[in-house]
Design a protein around this motif. Structure first.
Motif, mmCIF file in Angstrom:
data_model
loop_
_atom_site.group_PDB
_atom_site.id
_atom_site.type_symbol
_atom_site.label_atom_id
_atom_site.label_comp_id
_atom_site.label_asym_id
_atom_site.label_seq_id
_atom_site.Cartn_x
_atom_site.Cartn_y
_atom_site.Cartn_z
ATOM 1 N N LYS A 21 -9.286 19.822 -3.366
ATOM 2 C CA LYS A 21 -8.016 19.153 -3.691
ATOM 3 C C LYS A 21 -7.607 18.201 -2.560
ATOM 4 N N ALA A 22 -7.781 18.656 -1.311
ATOM 5 C CA ALA A 22 -7.446 17.792 -0.171
ATOM 6 C C ALA A 22 -8.363 16.563 -0.153
ATOM 7 N N LYS A 23 -9.632 16.785 -0.435
ATOM 8 C CA LYS A 23 -10.594 15.675 -0.459
ATOM 9 C C LYS A 23 -10.223 14.653 -1.534
ATOM 10 N N SER A 24 -9.718 15.146 -2.662
ATOM 11 C CA SER A 24 -9.364 14.236 -3.771
ATOM 12 C C SER A 24 -8.202 13.312 -3.408
ATOM 13 N N LEU A 25 -7.433 13.688 -2.383
ATOM 14 C CA LEU A 25 -6.296 12.863 -1.947
ATOM 15 C C LEU A 25 -6.745 11.701 -1.067
ATOM 16 N N VAL A 26 -7.940 11.814 -0.505
ATOM 17 C CA VAL A 26 -8.429 10.803 0.440
ATOM 18 C C VAL A 26 -8.852 9.555 -0.325
ATOM 19 N N LYS A 27 -8.021 8.533 -0.210
ATOM 20 C CA LYS A 27 -8.288 7.234 -0.845
ATOM 21 C C LYS A 27 -7.863 6.171 0.146
ATOM 22 N N PRO A 28 -8.697 5.929 1.164
ATOM 23 C CA PRO A 28 -8.310 5.011 2.234
ATOM 24 C C PRO A 28 -7.828 3.663 1.708
ATOM 25 N N ARG A 29 -6.686 3.252 2.218
ATOM 26 C CA ARG A 29 -6.084 1.977 1.822
ATOM 27 C C ARG A 29 -5.744 1.188 3.062
ATOM 28 N N LYS A 30 -5.947 -0.110 2.969
ATOM 29 C CA LYS A 30 -5.585 -1.000 4.081
ATOM 30 C C LYS A 30 -4.139 -1.418 3.920
ATOM 31 N N LEU A 31 -3.400 -1.316 5.018
ATOM 32 C CA LEU A 31 -2.034 -1.812 5.050
ATOM 33 C C LEU A 31 -2.054 -3.141 5.810
ATOM 34 N N ARG A 32 -0.911 -3.647 6.153
ATOM 35 C CA ARG A 32 -0.829 -4.885 6.930
ATOM 36 C C ARG A 32 -1.502 -4.716 8.284
ATOM 37 N N HIS A 33 -1.999 -5.783 8.857
ATOM 38 C CA HIS A 33 -2.507 -5.829 10.225
ATOM 39 C C HIS A 33 -3.597 -4.788 10.507
ATOM 40 N N GLY A 34 -4.390 -4.472 9.516
ATOM 41 C CA GLY A 34 -5.488 -3.542 9.723
ATOM 42 C C GLY A 34 -5.078 -2.084 9.795
ATOM 43 N N LEU A 35 -3.828 -1.794 9.540
ATOM 44 C CA LEU A 35 -3.368 -0.407 9.532
ATOM 45 C C LEU A 35 -3.853 0.266 8.255
ATOM 46 N N THR A 36 -3.903 1.578 8.249
ATOM 47 C CA THR A 36 -4.468 2.276 7.092
ATOM 48 C C THR A 36 -3.588 3.439 6.644
ATOM 49 N N ALA A 37 -3.849 3.901 5.435
ATOM 50 C CA ALA A 37 -3.164 5.074 4.882
ATOM 51 C C ALA A 37 -4.150 5.868 4.034
#
Ligand code: ZN
Length: 129
Positions: A9-25
């Motif tokens: 379930k934790a793995k399924s949440l991992v969907k790396p996204r790029k934010l502004r200025h190379g920041l990530t979520a």
């Protein structure tokens, strides 16, 4: 929920996204189960100037939003399913939310679970000095 199911379930949440200025979520996902058996989850947000937070922090915030404070079990997972032990800040955060969380089972590897008290042998306590 089994340990494997929590990790998945934790793995399924991992969907790396790029934010502004190379920041990530969402580079890391966390799932926790409370002493009442409820499940909460969160993702990391990696921003600058100390504003970002770990996935455990996100899951704990969701738990507190739900009116709960005691964590029975918690796990954080990176992309590729790598289980990650909580950082020092998250260890202390769990303790400060509720001192009973020293008995939280923390999944630190796929087949290794330790109590938070083993990861945080000397928690901050202003009244204990
Ligand atoms: Zn952390």
């Amino acid at each position: 929920m089994t340990d494997e199911e929590l990790i998945e379930k934790a793995k399924s949440l991992v969907k790396p996204r790029k934010l502004r200025h190379g920041l990530t979520a969402a580079d890391c996902g966390s799932v926790l189960v409370t002493d009442q058996g409820n499940v909460y989850s969160g993702v990391s947000i990696d921003t600058t100037s100390g504003m970002g937070f770990c996935s455990e922090h996100g899951a704990i915030a969701a738990m507190v939003t739900g009116g709960e404070y005691k964590i029975k079990k918690i796990v954080a997972v990176l992309e590729d399913g790598i289980v990650l032990p909580p950082c020092g800040r998250c260890r202390e955060f769990m303790y400060q939310i509720d001192e009973d969380n020293l008995d939280t089972d923390v999944i630190i590897k796929k087949d290794k679970i330790v109590k938070l008290r083993e990861l945080l042998p000397y928690p901050w306590d202003a009244e204990d000095n």
